[in-house]
Write an enzyme that holds these catalytic residues in place. Structure first.
Site, short mmCIF file in Angstrom:
data_model
loop_
_atom_site.label_atom_id
_atom_site.label_comp_id
_atom_site.label_asym_id
_atom_site.label_seq_id
_atom_site.Cartn_x
_atom_site.Cartn_y
_atom_site.Cartn_z
N HIS A 109 0.89 -1.12 0.15
CA HIS A 109 -0.01 -0.08 -0.13
C HIS A 109 0.97 1.27 -0.07
O HIS A 109 2.02 1.07 0.52
CB HIS A 109 -0.89 -0.03 1.21
CG HIS A 109 -1.80 1.10 1.43
ND1 HIS A 109 -1.57 2.30 1.81
CD2 HIS A 109 -3.17 0.85 1.11
CE1 HIS A 109 -2.88 3.03 1.81
NE2 HIS A 109 -3.90 2.04 1.36
N ASP A 187 2.97 -4.69 8.08
CA ASP A 187 1.56 -3.99 7.78
C ASP A 187 0.53 -4.88 7.95
O ASP A 187 0.25 -5.69 7.11
CB ASP A 187 1.81 -3.33 6.49
CG ASP A 187 0.44 -2.49 6.16
OD1 ASP A 187 -0.54 -2.70 6.97
OD2 ASP A 187 0.36 -1.91 5.03
N CYS A 351 -4.87 2.47 -3.87
CA CYS A 351 -3.48 2.81 -3.26
C CYS A 351 -2.36 1.95 -3.40
O CYS A 351 -1.62 1.61 -2.42
CB CYS A 351 -3.88 3.21 -1.70
SG CYS A 351 -4.90 4.36 -1.57
#
Length: 394
Positions: A109, A187, A351
């Site tokens: 991302h 993440d 994104c």
């Protein structure tokens, strides 16, 4: 059957398939925030009257709950933030900036790409990217080559791709990275909505957590920091609630976690996030994973029957998001038509522009599911897609 727990589905007939962007919230989450504001609205860690004490207790209860939820070693390892983006930026700017090389994956991302650019890193100049194969799988051989060539690197990898749903084997990635002296951040924005996370098993050094993608409120998240790094990391903001003592000659900070949580926190949001975690414990991950995998497989099978559909990966090691396009059709047009038919999904680059550019496309149609989605949702999606294709192909 779980939709009855979510007011959104009682108030809307929309087929909601944009869970990768944000999940819906159970009533218990919404009620907990209303209760805070209506019955004991006070700041935390400051005053000592009754309602202030209750606010502090409810806030800190969530820290302990989250610590147990991911199997962290100590509650001091849990730092509240406003979400994964802030968590990643926090560690990037306060700790990882001093590393010569940062290694990321091809499926990141933007929140795990742009912070490194802000440090002046570019591809081959302080930033390295692990290749993926035609099925978008992480290339462990290339990863090891990068680790060998860049001693003591900082590795930052998404657990589950928000754009394509690919699950990275963080346990294997971390084990290999640690063998070369690297430090690992994960993440986990998409993780807790779909999978049970055991931090001890993954052994990552940092793990970024989202509240709103995990059935909790927006504007709240956390970063897990392995205990051995807590004293090495400097806060990237300071002020109220972080201070032990201040005079005009200097300041001393509190210990973790408080030295990292400057200013008034999103108290209602954290309390609501705690209710979301309790709700997941009530539903149980074995049920979540079982339900999701069945519906996700059905979704893939039904989509595959549509004419001229293009997939970019199969669904092995995949959960949550299924991305595709139709030959000769602009994905934005599909999104507009499905919205008019009462189906909510996302179209665009999600994104994740670098992987889209690698695939030679501008974006995809993305269906992202949660455990409350069912076969009926898939059937209505497929019906809407068929109608949209007829309209667009004339």
């Amino acid at each position: 059957m779980f939709k009855n727990d979510f007011p959104y589905f009682q108030n809307s007939k929309t087929i909601y398939l944009d869970n990768g962007a944000t999940t819906q919230k159970p009533k218990s989450v919404i009620d907990s925030q209303v209760e805070y504001y209506e019955q004991y609205c006070s700041n935390t860690h400051r005053s000592n009257f009754g309602h202030a004490n209750k606010a502090t207790q409810e806030f800190e209860k969530v820290r302990t709950l989250l610590k147990e939820f991911i199997n962290a070693s100590a509650k001091e390892e849990i730092i509240f933030t406003k979400g994964v983006t802030e968590s990643l930026n926090f560690i990037a700017s306060s700790f990882a900036k001093d590393f010569k090389t940062v290694i990321i994956s091809s499926l990141e991302h933007h929140s795990n790409i742009v912070p490194w650019h802000m440090q002046g890193r570019t591809l081959g100049n302080g930033l390295e990217v692990v290749n993926c194969n035609e099925n978008l799988d992480f290339d462990m051989t290339h990863f090891e080559e990068l680790l060998k060539a860049n001693a003591n690197a900082f590795v930052s990898i998404t657990h589950i791709s928000n754009a394509f749903g690919k699950i990275h084997d963080m346990e294997a990635i971390t084990k290999l990275a640690h063998s070369y002296g690297a430090v690992v951040m994960c993440d986990g924005a998409q993780s807790l909505a779909h999978l049970k996370v055991d931090i001890q098993k993954l052994d990552v050094d940092f793990f970024a957590i989202s509240g709103h993608k995990t059935f909790g409120p927006t504007g709240v998240g956390a970063i897990y920091i392995k205990e051995k790094y807590l004293k090495d990391i400097k806060p990237y903001q300071t002020g109220g609630a972080t201070i032990h003592e201040v005079d005009f000659n200097g300041s001393t900070l509190l210990d973790s976690p408080y030295k990292f949580e400057a200013g008034t926190q999103n108290i209602a949001g954290v309390i609501g996030f705690g209710k979301a975690l309790e709700y997941i414990n009530h539903v149980r991950y074995e049920n979540i994973e079982n339900l999701e995998h069945k519906v996700f497989k059905y979704l893939d099978e039904e989509l595959a029957k549509l004419p001229d559909i293009v997939f970019y990966n199969d669904i092995s090691n995949t959960i949550g998001s299924r991305s595709f396009n139709f030959k000769g059709i602009v994905h934005d047009d599909i999104g507009i038509l499905l919205d008019k038919m009462g189906v909510a999904l996302r179209v665009g680059h999600h994104c994740a522009q670098p992987i889209m550019k690698k695939l030679g496309i501008k974006g995809t149609i993305r269906v992202s599911t949660a455990f409350y989605n069912d076969y009926v949702d898939v059937d209505k999606l497929i019906e809407a897609l068929k109608r949209a294709l007829i309209m667009l192909k004339g």
